[in-house]
Design an enzyme around this catalytic site. Structure first.
Site, PDB file in Angstrom:
ATOM      1  N   LYS A  70      27.214  42.136  71.395  1.00 50.88           N
ATOM      2  CA  LYS A  70      27.227  41.972  72.794  1.00 50.88           C
ATOM      3  C   LYS A  70      28.435  41.360  73.286  1.00 50.88           C
ATOM      4  O   LYS A  70      29.166  41.903  74.332  1.00 50.88           O
ATOM      5  CB  LYS A  70      26.245  41.194  73.363  1.00 50.88           C
ATOM      6  CG  LYS A  70      26.183  40.830  74.915  1.00 50.88           C
ATOM      7  CD  LYS A  70      24.891  40.015  75.202  1.00 50.88           C
ATOM      8  CE  LYS A  70      25.332  38.299  75.111  1.00 50.88           C
ATOM      9  NZ  LYS A  70      24.134  37.629  75.770  1.00 50.88           N
TER      10      LYS A  70
ATOM     11  N   ASP B 215      22.798  42.829  77.506  1.00 54.53           N
ATOM     12  CA  ASP B 215      22.134  41.634  77.946  1.00 54.53           C
ATOM     13  C   ASP B 215      20.998  41.378  78.395  1.00 54.53           C
ATOM     14  O   ASP B 215      20.218  42.722  78.054  1.00 54.53           O
ATOM     15  CB  ASP B 215      23.423  41.101  78.661  1.00 54.53           C
ATOM     16  CG  ASP B 215      23.153  41.733  80.175  1.00 54.53           C
ATOM     17  OD1 ASP B 215      22.540  42.599  80.322  1.00 54.53           O
ATOM     18  OD2 ASP B 215      23.602  41.073  81.120  1.00 54.53           O
TER      19      ASP B 215
END
Ligand code: SF4
Length: 223
Positions: free
Chosen positions: A129, A147
């Site tokens: 991420k 996310d």
């Protein structure tokens, strides 16, 4: 590499219509962390775990006046960095990741943030991420940033059936052309905050409602 997944023409058309709709609805879309360098974004994305971008922006206004480069973070006195980032939560763990990552940057990358996924993933506390956010924003290397908003909204929109970020990333990489990966992630954040909220999504006001298959949607409509 994106897993090759067969996507029907009908589903492709629906996805493209939704993307166009997000473009129209969120013309101001962008990364909501206020960074000025790859190092700042790296630090901010570490701080943003379990914290809001707004809080991280506030904390980093002072943080980046005090810590200007990787060496400042790497050599921060014990307890001092922790105290400076305390309000972002999980401050011991985040301070450790920041210190150790900055030490590694000094040791192996001349104090600079590297621009490849493999190198970024070597840094402590950096997962896909964070790496995709840094690569997409600072190095123009597209990546899907999975996310909490991306996970929730992409599931509701039927673009994935997974909860595991790695599998969601693969599904979305297979769905979108590369040039959409980073910006799609930002659309998910904007839409997830504005309308497709975790609790009580505002489906009645959502411009994507006609194209959204989420079964919970019907329950939210007024009788
Ligand atoms: S219709 Fe509801 S569930 Fe679907 S994208 Fe919009 S807000 Fe989210």
């Amino acid at each position: 590499m994106a897993r090759r997944k067969l996507i029907s023409p009908k589903e492709k058309t629906r996805a493209q219509a939704l993307f166009a709709l997000f473009q129209e609805t969120y013309p101001e879309v962008r990364c909501t962390l206020d960074f000025r360098s790859p190092l700042q974004l790296l630090i901010m994305t570490i701080l943003a775990a379990q914290c809001t971008d707004a809080r991280v922006n506030v904390v980093c206004r002072d943080l980046f006046k005090k810590y200007r480069g990787a060496r400042d973070f790497a050599e921060a006195a014990p307890g001092e960095l922790e105290n400076d980032i305390r309000s972002c939560g999980f401050f011991n763990q985040k301070a450790r990741s920041i210190r150790e990552s900055c030490r590694m940057l000094l040791e192996h990358y001349d104090g600079r943030v590297p621009g490849s996924m493999d190198d970024l993933l070597r840094l402590p506390g950096v997962g896909r991420k964070i790496a995709n956010a840094v690569l997409g924003e600072c190095f123009h290397v597209p990546g899907v940033i999975v996310d909490t908003h991306c996970r929730r909204v992409s599931n509701r929109l039927g673009f994935t059936r997974h909860q595991d970020p790695a599998k969601i990333e693969q599904d979305l990489m297979a769905l979108w052309p590369q040039e959409h990966w980073t910006i799609y992630s930002h659309y998910m954040v904007f839409h997830g905050r504005a309308l497709c909220t975790a609790r009580a999504p505002k489906c009645a006001a959502c411009p994507a409602a006609a194209l959204c298959p989420w079964p919970g949607k019907a329950k939210k409509k007024p009788a």
